[in-house]
Design a protein around this motif. Structure first.
Motif, PDB file in Angstrom:
ATOM      1  N   GLU A 161       0.819  -1.212   0.000  1.00  0.00           N
ATOM      2  CA  GLU A 161       0.000   0.000   0.000  1.00  0.00           C
ATOM      3  C   GLU A 161       0.855   1.264   0.000  1.00  0.00           C
ATOM      4  O   GLU A 161       0.529   2.238  -0.690  1.00  0.00           O
ATOM      5  CB  GLU A 161      -0.913   0.004   1.218  1.00  0.00           C
ATOM      6  N   THR A 240     -11.195  -6.030   1.027  1.00  0.00           N
ATOM      7  CA  THR A 240     -10.464  -4.964   0.343  1.00  0.00           C
ATOM      8  C   THR A 240     -11.237  -4.468  -0.871  1.00  0.00           C
ATOM      9  O   THR A 240     -11.367  -3.262  -1.091  1.00  0.00           O
ATOM     10  CB  THR A 240      -9.075  -5.465  -0.092  1.00  0.00           C
ATOM     11  N   ASP A 244     -13.070  -0.784  -1.630  1.00  0.00           N
ATOM     12  CA  ASP A 244     -12.695  -0.008  -2.819  1.00  0.00           C
ATOM     13  C   ASP A 244     -13.847   0.155  -3.809  1.00  0.00           C
ATOM     14  O   ASP A 244     -13.678   0.782  -4.857  1.00  0.00           O
ATOM     15  CB  ASP A 244     -11.517  -0.680  -3.539  1.00  0.00           C
ATOM     16  N   ARG A 246     -15.255  -2.275  -5.586  1.00  0.00           N
ATOM     17  CA  ARG A 246     -15.026  -3.089  -6.783  1.00  0.00           C
ATOM     18  C   ARG A 246     -15.844  -4.376  -6.804  1.00  0.00           C
ATOM     19  O   ARG A 246     -15.721  -5.158  -7.742  1.00  0.00           O
ATOM     20  CB  ARG A 246     -13.534  -3.405  -6.923  1.00  0.00           C
TER      21      ARG A 246
END
Length: 377
Positions: A161, A240, A244, A246
């Motif tokens: 990250e 995650t 985000d 997604r």
């Protein structure tokens, strides 16, 4: 008395002689018994040398004490916070320094000091986490090159990250077999951004075309990553992706149609908030209304949830046929929901996106096969 004489002598001796005397003093300290009064005097003399104006004298003391487990802690801690060349032996090797000591030193020290800590053999997990959190790119590289360091999943993800833009860090991370899927996902997205920012790409393609291709490439890479992820990695990867934004309906539909059931079930569990066993039970044996309710609990509309229900039923048929790859599910959905040019619906848009993803994935698989065949030849 010998120590007192040494201190008087040190006031007039040259730096080279004082450095030799520092080594001798350290050796004498370890030879003396703990109940010998001279041992305490030797300790006071070493503490006195910590203020010696010559770095050579302090380095001699650091080098002499570095690997000794019974070295005086007060002296070791002072040397560890001296200038980096003096602190190097102690930070690198001293067994007296605890992980907590190293974390504190990393927080207060310079970049060079943190680099020394990152290179320390058998570096503990907590210290590695501190370096990953506050270290710069150079320190991240040193940490990743330290084969004996204990790097947790959290540390590897945090390095990805914070330093994904560094090609050297990316390469070191991608070379690791223990790199968690969520960290690999971060790197894949950064590589896509880097390609989009390439001057060659910008000179060749229009901005909308670059945005489309890079997004598509990132999605396909994530799909491949999802297919290769270990079972215990999938929940973190799902989390995650949800954070985000997604976990789109198209991505989930493609995962279902391509047989990535472990990921799909984990995503539905995460989105619905239900127990994993309950979700899998509904998917495997639940009636249509229960399956539809499950998908609507994830935020899918009634219209789209019906398509997911149909895809789930088709997946069940594949499982019963002992063919759980998902092959043929999408084609069956197209037959069930025929599309026309003059009709726009959310179902048509969903299936168009999924078909595009499948088409690109098949092309990638064909390229990979061709490359392997050419290599074998």
């Amino acid at each position: 008395m010998i120590i007192q004489a040494f201190l008087r002598w040190a006031e007039t001796a040259g730096a080279a002689d004082r450095a030799k005397a520092a080594r001798a003093l350290a050796a004498a300290y370890f030879r003396l018994r703990s109940d010998d009064p001279q041992k305490q005097a030797a300790l006071h003399a070493m503490i006195h040398l910590l203020d010696d104006p010559s770095s050579a004298v302090r380095f001699a003391l650091s080098e002499s004490l570095a690997e000794e487990p019974s070295a005086p802690r007060a002296v070791i801690l002072a040397l560890a916070e001296d200038q980096p060349d003096i602190a190097c032996p102690v930070i690198t090797f001293s067994p007296v320094l605890t992980d907590m000591d190293l974390v504190d030193i990393a927080g207060r020290g310079s970049s060079m000091t943190r680099g020394l800590i990152a290179a320390r053999p058998e570096l503990g997990r907590g210290v590695a986490a501190a370096i990953a959190e506050i270290g710069d790119t150079a320190e991240a590289v040193i940490l990743l090159e330290n084969d004996s360091a204990e790097l947790s999943r959290y540390v590897l993800k945090r390095l990805a990250e914070r330093h994904a833009r560094s090609c050297e860090v990316r390469n070191l991370l991608l070379d690791r077999e223990d790199l968690p899927a969520e960290a690999r996902d971060v790197l894949v997205r950064e590589i896509s951004r880097a390609l989009a920012g390439s001057l060659l790409v910008q000179a060749t393609l229009s901005a909308p075309r670059i945005a489309y291709l890079t997004e598509e490439a990132a999605t396909l890479a994530t799909l491949r990553l999802v297919g290769n992820a270990l079972s215990d990695e999938i929940p973190l990867l799902v989390q995650t992706m949800r954070e985000d934004g997604r976990l789109t309906s198209a991505f989930l539909m493609h995962a279902l149609c391509s047989g990535r059931i472990e990921f799909f079930a984990a995503a539905i569990t995460d989105l619905s908030g239900l127990d994993d066993r309950r979700v899998r039970s509904i998917m495997a044996t639940g009636r249509r209304h229960a399956i539809r309710a499950l998908y609507e609990a994830c935020g899918l509309s009634r219209e789209i949830s019906e398509v997911f229900v149909e895809a789930t039923s088709l997946w069940r048929e594949k499982v019963r046929e002992f063919h759980g790859s998902g092959e043929g599910i999408f084609d069956a959905l197209i037959e069930r929901y025929p599309r026309t040019v003059d009709t726009y619906t959310s179902i048509n848009e969903l299936l168009d996106i999924v078909e595009s993803l499948q088409r690109q994935e098949y092309r990638d698989m064909a390229r990979a096969y061709a490359d392997q065949t050419a290599y074998a030849a």
